[in-house]
Enzyme design. Structure first.
Site, short mmCIF file in Angstrom:
data_model
loop_
_atom_site.label_atom_id
_atom_site.label_comp_id
_atom_site.label_asym_id
_atom_site.label_seq_id
_atom_site.Cartn_x
_atom_site.Cartn_y
_atom_site.Cartn_z
N HIS A 165 6.18 3.79 3.69
CA HIS A 165 6.40 3.83 2.25
C HIS A 165 5.14 3.62 1.41
CE1 HIS A 165 6.19 -0.58 2.17
NE2 HIS A 165 6.16 -0.49 0.85
N ASP A 166 4.06 3.05 1.98
CA ASP A 166 2.81 2.88 1.22
C ASP A 166 1.60 3.40 1.98
OD1 ASP A 166 3.41 1.87 -1.30
OD2 ASP A 166 3.61 -0.19 -0.59
N HIS A 224 -1.71 -3.90 -0.49
CA HIS A 224 -1.08 -2.67 0.02
C HIS A 224 -1.78 -2.22 1.30
CE1 HIS A 224 0.55 -2.42 -4.17
NE2 HIS A 224 1.61 -2.04 -3.49
N ASN A 225 -1.52 -2.93 2.37
CA ASN A 225 -2.08 -2.61 3.67
C ASN A 225 -0.94 -2.58 4.69
OD1 ASN A 225 -1.51 -5.38 4.17
ND2 ASN A 225 -3.52 -5.92 3.30
N SER A 226 -1.28 -2.46 5.96
CA SER A 226 -0.23 -2.33 6.97
C SER A 226 0.55 -3.64 7.15
CB SER A 226 -0.84 -1.90 8.31
OG SER A 226 -1.66 -2.91 8.86
N THR A 227 0.00 -4.77 6.73
CA THR A 227 0.77 -6.02 6.79
C THR A 227 1.94 -5.97 5.80
OG1 THR A 227 -1.27 -7.21 7.36
CG2 THR A 227 0.61 -8.52 6.61
N HIS A 228 1.68 -5.44 4.61
CA HIS A 228 2.78 -5.27 3.65
C HIS A 228 3.81 -4.29 4.22
CE1 HIS A 228 5.05 -4.36 0.05
NE2 HIS A 228 4.65 -3.09 0.08
N ASP A 233 10.93 -4.11 -0.48
CA ASP A 233 9.57 -3.86 -0.96
C ASP A 233 9.04 -5.01 -1.82
OD1 ASP A 233 7.23 -2.38 -1.33
OD2 ASP A 233 8.02 -1.40 -3.13
#
Length: 790
Positions: free
Chosen positions: A551-552, A511-515, A682
């Site tokens: 979103h995350d 759950h980082n900016s790559t996701h 997602d």
């Protein structure tokens, strides 16, 4: 004698939910002779636009009142030698029509040294108020207008209640109204038939005086009273005893009604028979025979009507439509319609339950009992959450479902919840914004392929030093005209992307900016498909791209269940409900509004901002997994099934595009499409090319491993025990995830937004969602993962 011809107007009056039209006021003047006082009232009526009549004798006054039914009567009470004003008043009050009439007595003016007389004799005679002699037209006018807006208006509203009582008298549902002390004030004929009493035997009696059934639990009445005394509505099943001594089972709804002094003054009870009770069936049968057969000569036709009513009562379309043969339908379905309309319809599920209840009315016992089971299911709160069935024996599936779809509050052996210290979720220091022209060529070359499903997000992650969101965001947002829609500069948009990306945790394995960039890419890919383009407008596209981006944001690398069990600050703030999803949206808007230099919403009007904000929040909250099956099933029922029905209908001559347009034009369906789109984006990892799919599987597993390690260290409940880094099989866990969450959702999405025509490469077989391709894809993917693990 008729009044002057000034045109009178009507007035609209609201009585609760009823809207009424009050016609011009009629006034009757009863004077022994014409004088200044009678003329004062005459011209006052002319000024007010009232219709006025004058009578000089008792006989003419009664004749005029019985003909015109005036709302206001003015009687001269100044001199008894001409006629007895009180006798005239009593004579008028003796007629039934005078119940809602206001009668005014004109009394002589008293001198200053005279003591004013009591009004009680006037009230006893039937007068409502007195008017001290005053020949001024203005004084007379003021008096009449005050009466109109006071007593007359109140009496008009009371008279309108006759319509309500008429409706209650013809209602098929039993209605009982009691005082706050449970004294019976009203019962309708349906109640009399149900209970076997006459109205006169019930009115004025306390409920405690009536025989009670011994089939209720001992504390049921106390529980009901406790509930309704607090002003809350109570619904449930209750056994009542008829006059004959039989116990009958009733569905009861009791509603408190506030009255004088702002306190509860009445309780309204709606009662209908429970169809599966044997006594109820006999009672229903006798009622219907009485109502529909009449005498013996009509019994055959009455039986025929009952048969038709059973057949038609479940025909939802016929009940709700107003077709050309409505009168015949009304005759055949009167009972069911009356019962449905007499209830308070609060939601679509309530309508469904009411229609099923109506269908039970004439159903055989076996059908009625089956419908009872249906009603029990419909009254549960988890309509869309499937039961695991045979899958609950698979620990991978049960752990995944348990960890992702509940609040995580599992009890420990001590039967108490264990909480840890609040997690500190620190924010990364914001870097200085890039200039417009500093995108390196290697990044620009990678971004040339961003419209392809094969786009390798991990390569972008590497060349941007784990900051792919800004660069991909600028490219995607430019392609969809986001800056133009928001009326903001590219510099503002870049600054916003930087502040959002800085608040993703680069230390998280998944759950980082790559996701976030990966979800943004998938969302943009879906938005590029024709059916999505035809279903959403520009605002929807912008909202979807922003929602995917945020979103995350600030995800701590732990699940909602972990935060709830740990008693984290966020879990306490959001009441253990959609904790992370609520935090992502709230923080994103807080960051955006914090500084004008990255406030991308600063130049759009309030209404557009509110609509955009609501759409963004709705999509981010849709990514919360506890509502997964609700969203998927609503999408299937509202989008897939209607589209399939239209496309396969032999009577449909419209094209595929027209068929889709017919479905997507509903705002609720557009909302479902947006929710489904971001949900698919997602969790699209298993649908990516093989090497990307393997990488994502490893990353999410590592994050779950770290959570399990921390749960064990802190003594918290282990939410997903299968994710123990020493024993877990990553392929099995991912296959369980695909089987339980992915397959059905992408099947539904592909039916509505088919992309296999454009994308049918081997490793994207899951995107085609053809069963053979999906099965092959899963086997090939996880055979490869098995090999890697070995």
């Amino acid at each position: 004698m008729n009044g002057p011809g000034r045109k009178a107007s009507t007035a609209e009056v609201q009585v609760g939910p009823m809207r009424l039209t009050q016609y011009p006021i009629q006034v009757l003047l009863i004077f022994a002779k014409e004088d200044n006082q009678s003329n004062g009232f005459w011209w006052a009526c002319d000024r007010a636009g009232y219709r006025c009549n004058v009578a000089w004798t008792l006989e003419s006054a009664l004749e005029c009142f019985l003909d015109k039914h005036q709302e206001i009567i003015v009687i001269d009470h100044r001199n008894s030698k001409y006629f007895d004003a009180e006798d005239i008043c009593r004579s008028i009050r003796a007629t039934a029509l005078s119940e809602h009439t206001v009668i005014l007595a004109v009394v002589p003016r008293t001198s200053a040294d005279q003591e004013e007389t009591s009004v009680l004799p006037l009230l006893d005679a039937g007068f409502d108020r007195q008017f001290m002699e005053n020949t001024s037209v203005t004084a007379c006018y003021n008096e009449l207008v005050q009466i109109e807006h006071g007593e007359v208006r109140s009496q008009f509203k009371l008279r309108a209640c006759n319509a309500v009582f008429t409706a209650l008298d013809h209602c098929q549902e039993a209605v009982e109204i009691t005082s706050e002390d449970h004294v019976i004030q009203y019962v309708n004929p349906a109640f009399e038939r149900m209970m076997g009493y006459c109205k006169g035997e019930l009115i004025g009696k306390e409920l405690t005086e009536l025989p009670k059934s011994d089939r209720n639990s001992a504390d049921l009445l106390d529980n009901i009273n406790t509930f309704i005394k607090k002003g809350k509505e109570w619904q449930g099943v209750y056994y009542a005893r008829r006059k004959s001594g039989d116990s009958i089972q009733q569905h009861v709804k009791i509603t408190p009604v506030v009255g004088q002094g702002g306190k509860i003054r009445h309780f309204v009870s709606l009662k209908r028979l429970h169809c599966t009770n044997e006594n109820n069936k006999q009672l229903y049968k006798s009622h219907r025979e009485d109502k529909y057969t009449g005498d013996n000569s009509q019994s055959e036709s009455g039986s025929y009507k009952c048969k038709n009513r059973r057949k038609d009562s479940v025909d939802v379309k016929s009940i709700t439509s107003q077709s050309s043969d409505a009168p015949s339908l009304q005759t055949r379905r009167y009972s069911s319609m009356a019962r449905i309309h007499s209830m308070t319809i609060e939601a679509p599920i309530t309508k469904v339950i009411n229609i099923i209840n109506a269908a039970q009315e004439n159903s055989p016992i076996t059908v009625a009992e089956a419908l009872d089971r249906v009603l029990e299911i419909l009254r549960t709160t988890e309509l869309y959450s499937p039961q695991l069935g045979t899958k609950d024996e698979d620990p991978h599936t049960s752990d995944l479902v348990g960890g992702l779809m509940n609040d995580g509050l599992r009890r420990l052996s001590g039967n108490e919840y264990v909480f840890s210290k609040n997690m500190n979720l620190s924010h990364t220091h914001l870097p200085v914004p890039n200039t417009i022209n500093d995108v390196p060529p290697c990044i620009a070359q990678l971004l040339d392929n961003e419209e392809s499903w094969d786009f390798n997000i991990f390569e972008l992650e590497a060349v941007t030093n784990k900051r792919p969101l800004v660069y991909l965001g600028l490219k995607v947002f430019a392609r969809f005209g986001v800056s133009e829609f928001l009326n903001c500069s590219e510099a503002t948009l870049r600054a916003w992307l930087q502040v959002i990306e800085a608040n993703y945790h680069s230390t998280n394995s998944y759950h980082n900016s790559t996701h976030a960039a990966d979800v943004l890419h998938a969302t943009a890919f879906f938005l590029g498909k024709e059916r999505v383009k035809g279903s959403l407008d520009h605002l929807d596209e912008v909202a979807a791209l922003i929602a995917a981006t945020i979103h995350d944001v600030d995800h701590p690398g732990r699940t909602n269940s972990f935060l709830c069990n740990a008693g984290s600050e966020l879990a306490v703030l959001y009441n253990d409900t959609a904790v992370l999803e609520s935090h992502h949206t709230a923080l994103a808007f807080q960051l955006t509004m914090k500084d004008s230099k990255y406030n991308i919403f600063k130049n759009i009007d309030r209404n557009r901002y509110r609509t955009l904000r609501q759409a963004i929040i709705d999509m981010v909250l849709a990514t919360e997994m506890t509502k997964h099956f609700e969203h998927v099933n609503k999408f299937v029922n509202s989008i897939n099934k209607p589209m399939a029905s239209e496309e396969t209908s032999p009577h449909s001559e419209s094209s595929d595009t027209e068929c889709t347009a017919n479905i997507k034009n509903f705002p609720d369906n557009q909302t479902l499409i947006k929710r489904m789109m971001i949900k698919c984006a997602d969790v699209a990892n298993p649908c990516r090319p093989l090497e990307l799919c393997i990488e994502w599987a490893g990353r999410i597993s590592e994050e779950y491993f770290a959570q399990t390690d921390e749960e064990k260290r802190q003594g918290l409940p282990v939410v997903m025990p299968v994710f123990d880094r020493n024993t877990c099989s990553i392929p099995k866990s991912q296959i369980s995830f695909i089987d339980y969450f992915i397959t059905d959702m992408f099947d539904a999405w592909d039916e509505a937004v088919p992309i296999y025509k454009q994308y049918s490469t081997g490793y994207c077989a899951i995107m085609t969602l053809k069963p053979v391709s999906l099965h092959t894809m899963k086997l090939h993917t996880y055979q490869a993962i098995y090999v890697e693990n070995e």
